[in-house]
Design a protein around this motif. Structure first.
Motif, PDB file in Angstrom:
ATOM      1  N   GLU A   1     -14.411  -0.623   9.037  1.00 20.67           N
ATOM      2  CA  GLU A   1     -14.960  -1.686   8.099  1.00 20.67           C
ATOM      3  C   GLU A   1     -13.732  -2.540   7.735  1.00 20.67           C
ATOM      4  O   GLU A   1     -13.914  -3.931   7.583  1.00 20.67           O
ATOM      5  CB  GLU A   1     -15.469  -1.011   6.796  1.00 20.67           C
ATOM      6  N   ILE A   2     -12.677  -2.052   7.509  1.00 14.61           N
ATOM      7  CA  ILE A   2     -11.569  -2.678   7.051  1.00 14.61           C
ATOM      8  C   ILE A   2     -10.847  -3.575   8.168  1.00 14.61           C
ATOM      9  O   ILE A   2     -10.554  -4.747   8.321  1.00 14.61           O
ATOM     10  CB  ILE A   2     -10.303  -1.954   6.311  1.00 14.61           C
ATOM     11  N   LYS A   3     -10.674  -2.729   9.569  1.00 13.05           N
ATOM     12  CA  LYS A   3     -10.220  -3.444  10.718  1.00 13.05           C
ATOM     13  C   LYS A   3     -10.919  -4.688  10.887  1.00 13.05           C
ATOM     14  O   LYS A   3     -10.298  -5.671  11.563  1.00 13.05           O
ATOM     15  CB  LYS A   3     -10.215  -2.524  11.915  1.00 13.05           C
ATOM     16  N   THR A   4     -12.187  -4.549  10.790  1.00 10.75           N
ATOM     17  CA  THR A   4     -12.918  -5.733  11.163  1.00 10.75           C
ATOM     18  C   THR A   4     -13.097  -7.121  10.138  1.00 10.75           C
ATOM     19  O   THR A   4     -13.868  -8.049  10.226  1.00 10.75           O
ATOM     20  CB  THR A   4     -14.580  -5.336  11.404  1.00 10.75           C
ATOM     21  N   ASN A   5     -12.375  -6.781   9.244  1.00  9.47           N
ATOM     22  CA  ASN A   5     -12.352  -7.839   8.162  1.00  9.47           C
ATOM     23  C   ASN A   5     -11.405  -9.013   8.429  1.00  9.47           C
ATOM     24  O   ASN A   5     -10.227  -8.697   8.842  1.00  9.47           O
ATOM     25  CB  ASN A   5     -11.839  -7.240   6.759  1.00  9.47           C
ATOM     26  N   SER A   6     -11.939 -10.398   8.749  1.00 13.62           N
ATOM     27  CA  SER A   6     -11.268 -11.105   9.158  1.00 13.62           C
ATOM     28  C   SER A   6     -10.805 -12.284   8.277  1.00 13.62           C
ATOM     29  O   SER A   6     -10.611 -13.307   8.671  1.00 13.62           O
ATOM     30  CB  SER A   6     -12.159 -12.110  10.506  1.00 13.62           C
ATOM     31  N   ASN A   7     -10.561 -11.755   6.877  1.00 11.50           N
ATOM     32  CA  ASN A   7     -10.064 -12.721   6.119  1.00 11.50           C
ATOM     33  C   ASN A   7      -8.804 -13.128   6.149  1.00 11.50           C
ATOM     34  O   ASN A   7      -7.915 -12.287   6.440  1.00 11.50           O
ATOM     35  CB  ASN A   7     -10.322 -12.108   4.695  1.00 11.50           C
ATOM     36  N   ASN A   8      -8.477 -14.210   6.116  1.00 13.33           N
ATOM     37  CA  ASN A   8      -7.203 -14.853   6.387  1.00 13.33           C
ATOM     38  C   ASN A   8      -6.248 -14.264   5.124  1.00 13.33           C
ATOM     39  O   ASN A   8      -4.925 -14.638   5.349  1.00 13.33           O
ATOM     40  CB  ASN A   8      -7.183 -16.497   6.477  1.00 13.33           C
ATOM     41  N   ASN A   9      -6.635 -14.122   3.981  1.00 15.38           N
ATOM     42  CA  ASN A   9      -5.899 -13.678   2.858  1.00 15.38           C
ATOM     43  C   ASN A   9      -5.327 -12.101   3.043  1.00 15.38           C
ATOM     44  O   ASN A   9      -4.761 -11.527   2.012  1.00 15.38           O
ATOM     45  CB  ASN A   9      -6.458 -13.706   1.509  1.00 15.38           C
ATOM     46  N   LEU A  10      -5.887 -11.376   4.073  1.00 15.89           N
ATOM     47  CA  LEU A  10      -5.483 -10.137   4.386  1.00 15.89           C
ATOM     48  C   LEU A  10      -4.433  -9.644   5.434  1.00 15.89           C
ATOM     49  O   LEU A  10      -4.674 -10.230   6.566  1.00 15.89           O
ATOM     50  CB  LEU A  10      -7.000  -9.344   4.646  1.00 15.89           C
ATOM     51  N   GLU A  11      -3.380  -8.829   4.985  1.00 20.10           N
ATOM     52  CA  GLU A  11      -2.425  -8.491   5.929  1.00 20.10           C
ATOM     53  C   GLU A  11      -2.607  -6.818   6.102  1.00 20.10           C
ATOM     54  O   GLU A  11      -2.404  -6.221   4.997  1.00 20.10           O
ATOM     55  CB  GLU A  11      -1.037  -8.897   5.488  1.00 20.10           C
ATOM     56  N   ILE A  12      -2.811  -6.400   7.148  1.00 21.02           N
ATOM     57  CA  ILE A  12      -2.931  -4.968   7.393  1.00 21.02           C
ATOM     58  C   ILE A  12      -1.599  -4.230   8.072  1.00 21.02           C
ATOM     59  O   ILE A  12      -1.220  -4.671   8.994  1.00 21.02           O
ATOM     60  CB  ILE A  12      -4.111  -4.700   8.214  1.00 21.02           C
ATOM     61  N   VAL A  13      -0.885  -3.358   7.261  1.00 19.82           N
ATOM     62  CA  VAL A  13       0.161  -2.546   7.847  1.00 19.82           C
ATOM     63  C   VAL A  13      -0.509  -1.217   8.035  1.00 19.82           C
ATOM     64  O   VAL A  13      -0.770  -0.627   7.161  1.00 19.82           O
ATOM     65  CB  VAL A  13       1.283  -2.701   6.713  1.00 19.82           C
ATOM     66  N   ASN A  14      -0.363  -0.948   9.430  1.00 21.19           N
ATOM     67  CA  ASN A  14      -0.862   0.238   9.865  1.00 21.19           C
ATOM     68  C   ASN A  14       0.323   1.183   9.699  1.00 21.19           C
ATOM     69  O   ASN A  14       0.808   1.379  10.700  1.00 21.19           O
ATOM     70  CB  ASN A  14      -1.570   0.113  11.370  1.00 21.19           C
ATOM     71  N   GLY A  15       0.436   2.006   8.837  1.00 21.93           N
ATOM     72  CA  GLY A  15       1.768   2.982   8.716  1.00 21.93           C
ATOM     73  C   GLY A  15       1.794   3.656   7.385  1.00 21.93           C
ATOM     74  O   GLY A  15       0.813   3.362   6.289  1.00 21.93           O
ATOM     75  N   PRO A  16       2.967   4.239   7.043  1.00 22.00           N
ATOM     76  CA  PRO A  16       2.890   5.025   5.782  1.00 22.00           C
ATOM     77  C   PRO A  16       3.538   3.917   4.574  1.00 22.00           C
ATOM     78  O   PRO A  16       4.041   2.990   5.187  1.00 22.00           O
ATOM     79  CB  PRO A  16       3.853   6.018   6.046  1.00 22.00           C
ATOM     80  N   TYR A  17       3.125   4.539   3.403  1.00 17.41           N
ATOM     81  CA  TYR A  17       3.521   3.647   2.298  1.00 17.41           C
ATOM     82  C   TYR A  17       4.941   3.783   2.244  1.00 17.41           C
ATOM     83  O   TYR A  17       5.500   5.009   2.254  1.00 17.41           O
ATOM     84  CB  TYR A  17       2.790   4.130   1.336  1.00 17.41           C
ATOM     85  N   GLU A  18       5.617   2.736   1.862  1.00 17.48           N
ATOM     86  CA  GLU A  18       7.113   2.761   1.284  1.00 17.48           C
ATOM     87  C   GLU A  18       7.320   1.899   0.133  1.00 17.48           C
ATOM     88  O   GLU A  18       6.723   0.893  -0.052  1.00 17.48           O
ATOM     89  CB  GLU A  18       8.073   2.429   2.428  1.00 17.48           C
ATOM     90  N   SER A  19       8.066   2.449  -0.848  1.00 19.27           N
ATOM     91  CA  SER A  19       8.195   1.808  -1.997  1.00 19.27           C
ATOM     92  C   SER A  19       8.843   0.153  -1.984  1.00 19.27           C
ATOM     93  O   SER A  19       8.328  -0.632  -2.794  1.00 19.27           O
ATOM     94  CB  SER A  19       9.214   2.483  -3.024  1.00 19.27           C
ATOM     95  N   SER A  20       9.542  -0.028  -0.962  1.00 19.31           N
ATOM     96  CA  SER A  20       9.911  -1.487  -0.768  1.00 19.31           C
ATOM     97  C   SER A  20       8.822  -2.183  -0.568  1.00 19.31           C
ATOM     98  O   SER A  20       9.146  -3.622  -0.604  1.00 19.31           O
ATOM     99  CB  SER A  20      11.007  -1.416   0.448  1.00 19.31           C
ATOM    100  N   MET A  21       7.769  -1.971  -0.022  1.00 20.41           N
ATOM    101  CA  MET A  21       6.605  -2.752   0.302  1.00 20.41           C
ATOM    102  C   MET A  21       6.050  -3.564  -1.026  1.00 20.41           C
ATOM    103  O   MET A  21       5.358  -4.344  -1.064  1.00 20.41           O
ATOM    104  CB  MET A  21       5.437  -1.933   0.770  1.00 20.41           C
ATOM    105  N   MET A  22       6.605  -2.870  -2.258  1.00 26.00           N
ATOM    106  CA  MET A  22       5.972  -3.664  -3.528  1.00 26.00           C
ATOM    107  C   MET A  22       6.885  -4.664  -3.882  1.00 26.00           C
ATOM    108  O   MET A  22       6.578  -5.565  -4.734  1.00 26.00           O
ATOM    109  CB  MET A  22       6.098  -2.545  -4.849  1.00 26.00           C
ATOM    110  N   ASP A  23       7.981  -4.826  -3.222  1.00 25.21           N
ATOM    111  CA  ASP A  23       8.804  -6.179  -3.412  1.00 25.21           C
ATOM    112  C   ASP A  23       8.058  -7.519  -3.382  1.00 25.21           C
ATOM    113  O   ASP A  23       7.279  -7.505  -2.157  1.00 25.21           O
ATOM    114  CB  ASP A  23       9.878  -6.190  -2.545  1.00 25.21           C
ATOM    115  N   GLY A  24       7.687  -8.181  -4.291  1.00 27.50           N
ATOM    116  CA  GLY A  24       7.192  -9.415  -4.521  1.00 27.50           C
ATOM    117  C   GLY A  24       5.642  -9.476  -4.600  1.00 27.50           C
ATOM    118  O   GLY A  24       4.921 -10.435  -4.584  1.00 27.50           O
ATOM    119  N   MET A  25       5.199  -8.325  -4.859  1.00 28.17           N
ATOM    120  CA  MET A  25       3.899  -8.043  -5.175  1.00 28.17           C
ATOM    121  C   MET A  25       3.521  -8.274  -6.764  1.00 28.17           C
ATOM    122  O   MET A  25       4.431  -8.216  -7.480  1.00 28.17           O
ATOM    123  CB  MET A  25       3.378  -6.842  -4.801  1.00 28.17           C
TER     124      MET A  25
END
Length: 202
Positions: free
Chosen positions: A32-56
């Motif tokens: 369901e998420i993979k087929t979402n074609s919204n231009n405002n969505l970026e999918i990162v297929n991998g484990p969470y890392e704290s540095s990913m919060m930078d800029g959020m």
């Protein structure tokens, strides 16, 4: 948004509808998420890392790993970011109410995070009472708002006018999808009120 299952998909839909730019992170991601074609969505297929919060600006944890959810909460708190850990009110700096969307009318049902399932049940009950075209009534009012304000200068007269519109045949025409007819009837009612103002007693 951390998580790739059904709960994450529900939260994703809500934030995308609100116009957010979303980075979704998860090692396993539902179709369901993979087929979402919204231009405002970026999918990162991998484990969470704290540095990913930078800029959020805002963080949602929608995983079934309680330790990971705790880590996400702590990482967000250290960065002074708004954070919501789904179904864990203790790890939330904001909550997401159940929404009834009759755009531009929006109704929110909240239990302050105490019983989200109850909020969703109440949303269902309210949704069944409010026709889907109710938002079109608000759009009708917006189209005529300035004209009504110019012709009916007294606040009481305007209030009575709009009550007549929303509770009478004009509203029925809008709800039936006959908006052109509704516009004509509203214009005729407005002209009639201007020529023969109603006398209000006390």
């Amino acid at each position: 948004l951390v998580g790739g299952g059904n709960v994450a998909a529900r939260k994703l839909e809500i934030v995308l509808e609100a116009g957010a730019k979303v980075t979704l992170v998860a090692p396993e991601i539902s179709e369901e998420i993979k087929t979402n074609s919204n231009n405002n969505l970026e999918i990162v297929n991998g484990p969470y890392e704290s540095s990913m919060m930078d800029g959020m600006d805002l963080v949602i944890a929608a995983t079934n790993d309680q330790q990971l959810n705790q880590t996400i909460y702590e990482d967000a708190s250290q960065r002074h970011l708004f954070v919501n850990v789904v179904d864990n009110i203790e790890l939330c700096s904001f909550i997401m109410p159940a929404i009834i969307d009759r755009s531009p009318i929006t109704i929110a049902v909240s239990t302050s995070g105490k019983a989200p399932v109850l909020a969703r049940l109440l949303r269902g009950k309210i949704e069944s009472m409010i026709p889907h075209r109710y938002g079109h009534l608000a759009k009708l009012a917006d189209r005529f708002r300035h004209q009504v304000k110019e012709k009916l200068t007294e606040g009481t007269a305007r209030k009575n006018f709009w009550e007549n519109v929303f509770e009478g045949s004009i509203a029925e025409q809008v709800l039936a999808g006959k908006e052109d007819t509704a516009d004509k009837e509203l214009q005729a009612l407005l002209d009639s009120n201007e020529q023969h103002p109603q006398q209000q007693g006390e």
